[in-house]
Scaffold this active site. Structure first.
Site, mmCIF file in Angstrom:
data_model
loop_
_atom_site.group_PDB
_atom_site.id
_atom_site.type_symbol
_atom_site.label_atom_id
_atom_site.label_comp_id
_atom_site.label_asym_id
_atom_site.label_seq_id
_atom_site.Cartn_x
_atom_site.Cartn_y
_atom_site.Cartn_z
ATOM 1 N N THR A 84 44.354 43.880 37.505
ATOM 2 C CA THR A 84 43.080 43.654 38.196
ATOM 3 C C THR A 84 42.092 44.793 37.952
ATOM 4 O O THR A 84 42.506 45.942 37.723
ATOM 5 C CB THR A 84 43.358 43.527 39.718
ATOM 6 O OG1 THR A 84 42.123 43.618 40.421
ATOM 7 C CG2 THR A 84 44.276 44.619 40.242
ATOM 8 N N ASP A 85 40.803 44.483 38.082
ATOM 9 C CA ASP A 85 39.783 45.534 37.970
ATOM 10 C C ASP A 85 39.883 46.536 39.122
ATOM 11 O O ASP A 85 39.363 47.650 39.030
ATOM 12 C CB ASP A 85 38.366 44.925 37.918
ATOM 13 C CG ASP A 85 38.005 44.041 39.102
ATOM 14 O OD1 ASP A 85 38.837 43.873 40.019
ATOM 15 O OD2 ASP A 85 36.874 43.509 39.114
ATOM 16 N N GLU A 86 40.567 46.137 40.207
ATOM 17 C CA GLU A 86 40.611 47.010 41.391
ATOM 18 C C GLU A 86 41.368 48.316 41.126
ATOM 19 O O GLU A 86 41.236 49.262 41.893
ATOM 20 C CB GLU A 86 41.230 46.276 42.581
ATOM 21 C CG GLU A 86 40.421 45.057 42.952
ATOM 22 C CD GLU A 86 40.603 44.600 44.390
ATOM 23 O OE1 GLU A 86 41.234 45.303 45.183
ATOM 24 O OE2 GLU A 86 40.084 43.513 44.696
ATOM 25 N N TYR A 121 46.927 47.544 48.140
ATOM 26 C CA TYR A 121 47.109 46.501 47.108
ATOM 27 C C TYR A 121 46.840 47.069 45.714
ATOM 28 O O TYR A 121 47.676 46.982 44.817
ATOM 29 C CB TYR A 121 46.172 45.308 47.378
ATOM 30 C CG TYR A 121 45.940 44.438 46.157
ATOM 31 C CD1 TYR A 121 46.961 43.631 45.641
ATOM 32 C CD2 TYR A 121 44.708 44.437 45.482
ATOM 33 C CE1 TYR A 121 46.755 42.853 44.501
ATOM 34 C CE2 TYR A 121 44.500 43.666 44.345
ATOM 35 C CZ TYR A 121 45.522 42.875 43.863
ATOM 36 O OH TYR A 121 45.325 42.112 42.734
ATOM 37 N N LYS A 136 49.189 47.736 42.277
ATOM 38 C CA LYS A 136 48.889 47.141 40.963
ATOM 39 C C LYS A 136 48.758 48.256 39.909
ATOM 40 O O LYS A 136 49.214 48.112 38.781
ATOM 41 C CB LYS A 136 47.610 46.304 41.020
ATOM 42 C CG LYS A 136 47.706 45.039 41.855
ATOM 43 C CD LYS A 136 48.708 44.009 41.329
ATOM 44 C CE LYS A 136 48.264 43.311 40.077
ATOM 45 N NZ LYS A 136 49.199 42.221 39.682
HETATM 46 P P1 NAD Z 1 48.253 34.369 44.827
HETATM 47 O O1 NAD Z 1 48.476 35.210 46.034
HETATM 48 O O2 NAD Z 1 47.447 33.120 44.954
HETATM 49 O O3 NAD Z 1 49.670 33.943 44.209
HETATM 50 C C1 NAD Z 1 50.740 34.831 44.092
HETATM 51 C C2 NAD Z 1 51.997 34.016 43.789
HETATM 52 O O4 NAD Z 1 53.070 34.939 43.608
HETATM 53 C C3 NAD Z 1 52.397 33.052 44.904
HETATM 54 O O5 NAD Z 1 52.732 31.796 44.366
HETATM 55 C C4 NAD Z 1 53.617 33.724 45.535
HETATM 56 O O6 NAD Z 1 54.529 32.805 46.093
HETATM 57 C C5 NAD Z 1 54.207 34.453 44.338
HETATM 58 N N1 NAD Z 1 55.034 35.597 44.718
HETATM 59 C C6 NAD Z 1 54.732 36.579 45.614
HETATM 60 N N2 NAD Z 1 55.754 37.450 45.706
HETATM 61 C C7 NAD Z 1 56.714 37.028 44.842
HETATM 62 C C8 NAD Z 1 57.995 37.518 44.468
HETATM 63 N N3 NAD Z 1 58.505 38.629 45.022
HETATM 64 N N4 NAD Z 1 58.691 36.845 43.544
HETATM 65 C C9 NAD Z 1 58.193 35.711 42.990
HETATM 66 N N5 NAD Z 1 56.998 35.186 43.308
HETATM 67 C C10 NAD Z 1 56.260 35.850 44.217
HETATM 68 O O7 NAD Z 1 47.652 35.338 43.749
HETATM 69 P P2 NAD Z 1 46.567 35.045 42.604
HETATM 70 O O8 NAD Z 1 45.218 35.219 43.160
HETATM 71 O O9 NAD Z 1 46.937 33.800 41.911
HETATM 72 O O10 NAD Z 1 46.834 36.307 41.654
HETATM 73 C C11 NAD Z 1 47.811 36.229 40.619
HETATM 74 C C12 NAD Z 1 47.859 37.560 39.897
HETATM 75 O O11 NAD Z 1 46.580 37.865 39.341
HETATM 76 C C13 NAD Z 1 48.202 38.750 40.801
HETATM 77 O O12 NAD Z 1 49.042 39.605 40.085
HETATM 78 C C14 NAD Z 1 46.868 39.417 41.076
HETATM 79 O O13 NAD Z 1 47.035 40.800 41.285
HETATM 80 C C15 NAD Z 1 46.140 39.140 39.776
HETATM 81 N N6 NAD Z 1 44.673 39.065 39.863
HETATM 82 C C16 NAD Z 1 44.084 38.241 40.781
HETATM 83 C C17 NAD Z 1 42.698 38.120 40.809
HETATM 84 C C18 NAD Z 1 41.992 37.213 41.802
HETATM 85 O O14 NAD Z 1 40.762 37.247 41.883
HETATM 86 N N7 NAD Z 1 42.696 36.377 42.548
HETATM 87 C C19 NAD Z 1 41.922 38.868 39.906
HETATM 88 C C20 NAD Z 1 42.566 39.707 38.991
HETATM 89 C C21 NAD Z 1 43.951 39.781 38.982
HETATM 90 O O1 DAU Z 2 38.748 42.057 41.734
HETATM 91 C C1 DAU Z 2 39.949 41.378 41.568
HETATM 92 C C2 DAU Z 2 40.592 41.186 42.908
HETATM 93 O O2 DAU Z 2 39.807 40.216 43.594
HETATM 94 C C3 DAU Z 2 42.042 40.742 42.850
HETATM 95 O O3 DAU Z 2 42.810 41.760 42.274
HETATM 96 C C4 DAU Z 2 42.575 40.421 44.238
HETATM 97 O O4 DAU Z 2 43.882 39.881 44.147
HETATM 98 C C5 DAU Z 2 41.671 39.411 44.902
HETATM 99 O O5 DAU Z 2 42.082 39.188 46.225
HETATM 100 C C6 DAU Z 2 40.218 39.901 44.895
HETATM 101 O O6 DAU Z 2 40.071 41.057 45.755
HETATM 102 P P1 DAU Z 2 38.765 41.275 46.676
HETATM 103 O O7 DAU Z 2 39.137 42.162 47.774
HETATM 104 O O8 DAU Z 2 37.580 41.613 45.860
HETATM 105 O O9 DAU Z 2 38.572 39.741 47.160
HETATM 106 P P2 DAU Z 2 38.264 39.108 48.585
HETATM 107 O O10 DAU Z 2 38.027 37.644 48.337
HETATM 108 O O11 DAU Z 2 39.249 39.477 49.616
HETATM 109 O O12 DAU Z 2 36.882 39.773 48.958
HETATM 110 C C7 DAU Z 2 35.748 39.627 48.124
HETATM 111 C C8 DAU Z 2 34.591 40.379 48.788
HETATM 112 O O13 DAU Z 2 34.244 39.692 50.004
HETATM 113 C C9 DAU Z 2 34.940 41.781 49.198
HETATM 114 O O14 DAU Z 2 33.815 42.624 49.031
HETATM 115 C C10 DAU Z 2 35.273 41.671 50.686
HETATM 116 C C11 DAU Z 2 34.368 40.542 51.137
HETATM 117 N N1 DAU Z 2 34.883 39.737 52.260
HETATM 118 C C12 DAU Z 2 36.121 39.178 52.142
HETATM 119 C C13 DAU Z 2 36.669 38.442 53.173
HETATM 120 C C14 DAU Z 2 38.046 37.845 53.049
HETATM 121 C C15 DAU Z 2 34.123 39.544 53.408
HETATM 122 O O15 DAU Z 2 32.983 40.024 53.500
HETATM 123 N N2 DAU Z 2 34.655 38.809 54.437
HETATM 124 C C16 DAU Z 2 35.909 38.267 54.377
HETATM 125 O O16 DAU Z 2 36.341 37.640 55.373
#
Ligand code: NAD
Ligand code: DAU
Length: 348
Positions: free
Chosen positions: A125-127, A150, A154
Site C-alpha cells: 500500500t501507499d500508506e 496498519y 504492511k
Molecule cells: P479486505 O479487508 O477487503 O480483505 C482481506 C481478506 O483477507 C479477507 O477476505 C479476509 O478474510 C482475508 N484474511 C484476513 N486475515 C487472513 C488470514 N490470517 N489468513 C487468510 N486470509 C485472511 O482487504 P482489501 O481491501 O481487499 O485489501 C487486500 C490487500 O490489498 C491488503 O493486503 C491491503 O493491505 C492491500 N491494499 C488495499 C488497498 C485498498 O484501498 N483497499 C489499497 C492498497 C493495498
Molecule cells: O491508501 C491505501 C489504503 O487505503 C489501503 O492500504 C487500506 O487498506 C485502505 O483501507 C485505505 O486506507 P484509508 O485509511 O485511506 O481508507 P479509508 O476508507 O478508511 O479512509 C479514506 C479517507 O476517509 C481517510 O482520509 C479517512 C476518511 N474517513 C474514513 C472513514 C471510514 C472519514 O472521514 N470518515 C470515515 O468514517
C-alpha cells in the site's frame, strides 16, 4: 499455471480472482482465505461456472502446516492479498494486524522458499510511505514512514519480502497501490460507508476538516497492475500503482450525496482519526514505463458505477452490515456521532 491467491474472498482479492479466471483459460487458482469479518464467499459466486479452476480453502496464512500442505501440491506463484486492512480497526487493536500482516507474510515466504515457488507478489500500500505535504507524489524511493499500526505492519511485511529476496534469492515483487474503490468493498471504508449510510439517511461521519486527500483508483485497474507485475515484474522490484485521481474526502462525500439525491445536512464533521495521514499521491511512472500499465477507469464514471452497484446489491451490504460490524460501528462511532445518531448508522 497454478496460482495461490490469499485473501481472495476480500474486496480486491475477489475482484482479482474473477478477472484472472476470465482472462486466462489455463489458470488454476487456490484461494486461501480465513473468512474474517472482511471475507465473504458471496463475493465469488460468479466463479461457479469456472468449476475446479477455482478451489477455496478456508484457513490462516499464518498456519505453517496448512500453507505447507498447499504449496507442496505444485504452486507456481503466490499473490498475497490476505491482510487486516482497515486503519481504524488497527487503532482499536493491532494484534490481528501483526499476526496476519507480518507473521502471515513470513510463513508464506518460508513456504515459498521450501517449495521453490517461482514468484511471490506482495500486495502492499501507499500508506507505508506515510503522509505528504500539499505537493509532490510518492516514488518507489521514498523512505518508509508508516503512521498507523496498519501501515506499520504492511511496511514490516514489505521489509521481510525484501530481505527474503536479498538473503535467499526468493523471486519476490511488491506492489504499492493507492486507495481502491469499486464493487464488493467492505462498508467500513470511506466510499461504501458513505454510500450505504446515505442510502438509509444515516449521518455521514467525516473526520477532522474533511480536507485529507486520497488518490483513488478503480479496483479493476489495480488488479490489472497486479497481474502485470505477476507476469512481467522484475524480481526484487517495488511498483507504485495509482491513477492520478486526488480528491479531498469532503468532495467525495458531497458528490455521493448529490448522486443519491440526499441532503448535505447528513454530513457530520467528527473527531479525527489519530495519526491521520493528510495526503497520499502516487507516482506510477515506473509501472507505466517498464510494464506498459495504464489505468482505464475515469474516477467520476467509476464512482457512478460503484454507487449503482451498491444500490443494486442492497441485500449484500445489509447482510455485511450486521453481526460483528455493529459492534465495531458502536466502538468506533458512538462517541464520534453521539449515541442516538450512531444507532441510525447501524441501521436502527
Ligand atoms: P479486505 O479487508 O477487503 O480483505 C482481506 C481478506 O483477507 C479477507 O477476505 C479476509 O478474510 C482475508 N484474511 C484476513 N486475515 C487472513 C488470514 N490470517 N489468513 C487468510 N486470509 C485472511 O482487504 P482489501 O481491501 O481487499 O485489501 C487486500 C490487500 O490489498 C491488503 O493486503 C491491503 O493491505 C492491500 N491494499 C488495499 C488497498 C485498498 O484501498 N483497499 C489499497 C492498497 C493495498
Ligand atoms: O491508501 C491505501 C489504503 O487505503 C489501503 O492500504 C487500506 O487498506 C485502505 O483501507 C485505505 O486506507 P484509508 O485509511 O485511506 O481508507 P479509508 O476508507 O478508511 O479512509 C479514506 C479517507 O476517509 C481517510 O482520509 C479517512 C476518511 N474517513 C474514513 C472513514 C471510514 C472519514 O472521514 N470518515 C470515515 O468514517
Amino acid at each position: 499455471m497454478k496460482l495461490l491467491v490469499t485473501g481472495g474472498c476480500g474486496f480486491i482479492g475477489s475482484n482479482f480472482i474473477l478477472e484472472m479466471l476470465a482472462e486466462y483459460p489455463d489458470l488454476y487458482i487456490v484461494n486461501l482465505d480465513l473468512l474474517t469479518y472482511a471475507g465473504n464467499f458471496e463475493n465469488l459466486q460468479d466463479t461457479i461456472p469456472y468449476g475446479d479452476r477455482h478451489r477455496f480453502v478456508r484457513g490462516d496464512i499464518a498456519d505453517r502446516e496448512l500453507v505447507d500442505s498447499l504449496m507442496c501440491n505444485g504452486i507456481d506463484a503466490v499473490v498475497n492479498f490476505a491482510a487486516e486492512s482497515h486503519v481504524d480497526r488497527s487503532i482499536i487493536d493491532a494484534s490481528a494486524f501483526v499476526r496476519t500482516n507480518v507473521l502471515g507474510t513470513q510463513v508464506l515466504l518460508d513456504a515459498c522458499r521450501r517449495h521453490g515457488v517461482g514468484r511471490f507478489v506482495q500486495v502492499s500500500t501507499d500508506e507505508v510511505y506515510g503522509s505528504l505535504g500539499p505537493d509532490g507524489a510518492f516514488t518507489e524511493c521514498h523512505p518508509l514512514a508508516p503512521n498507523s499500526p496498519y501501515s506499520a505492519t504492511k511496511a514490516a511485511a514489505d521489509l521481510l519480502v525484501r530481505s527474503y529476496h536479498k538473503t535467499y534469492g526468493i523471486d519476490a515483487v511488491i506492489t504499492r497501490c493507492s486507495n481502491n474503490y469499486g464493487p464488493y468493498q467492505f462498508p467500513e471504508k470511506l466510499i461504501p460507508l458513505m454510500i450505504t449510510n446515505a442510502m438509509v439517511d444515516a449521518p455521514l461521519p467525516v473526520y477532522g476538516d474533511g480536507l485529507n486527500v486520497r488518490d483513488w483508483i478503480h479496483v479493476r485497474d489495480h488488479c490489472r497492475a497486479v497481474d502485470l507485475v505477476l507476469r512481467k515484474g522484475c524480481a526484487g522490484s517495488v511498483y507504485n500503482v495509482g491513477a492520478n485521481s486526488e480528491y479531498p474526502n469532503i468532495e467525495i462525500v458531497r458528490y455521493i450525496l448529490s448522486r443519491l439525491g440526499k441532503p448535505e445536512s447528513l454530513i457530520r464533521f467528527v473527531k479525527d482519526r489519530p495519526g491521520h495521514d493528510r495526503r497520499y499521491a502516487m507516482d506510477a511512472t515506473l509501472i507505466r514505463e517498464e510494464l506498459g500499465w495504464e489505468p482505464e477507469a475515469d474516477f467520476e464514471s467509476g464512482l457512478d458505477q460503484t454507487i449503482c452497484w451498491y444500490i443494486e446489491h442492497e441485500t449484500w451490504w445489509r447482510r455485511v452490515k450486521s453481526g460483528e460490524y455493529l459492534t465495531y460501528y458502536d466502538t468506533w462511532y458512538t462517541e464520534r456521532l453521539g449515541g442516538k445518531e450512531a444507532g441510525i448508522g447501524r441501521g436502527e
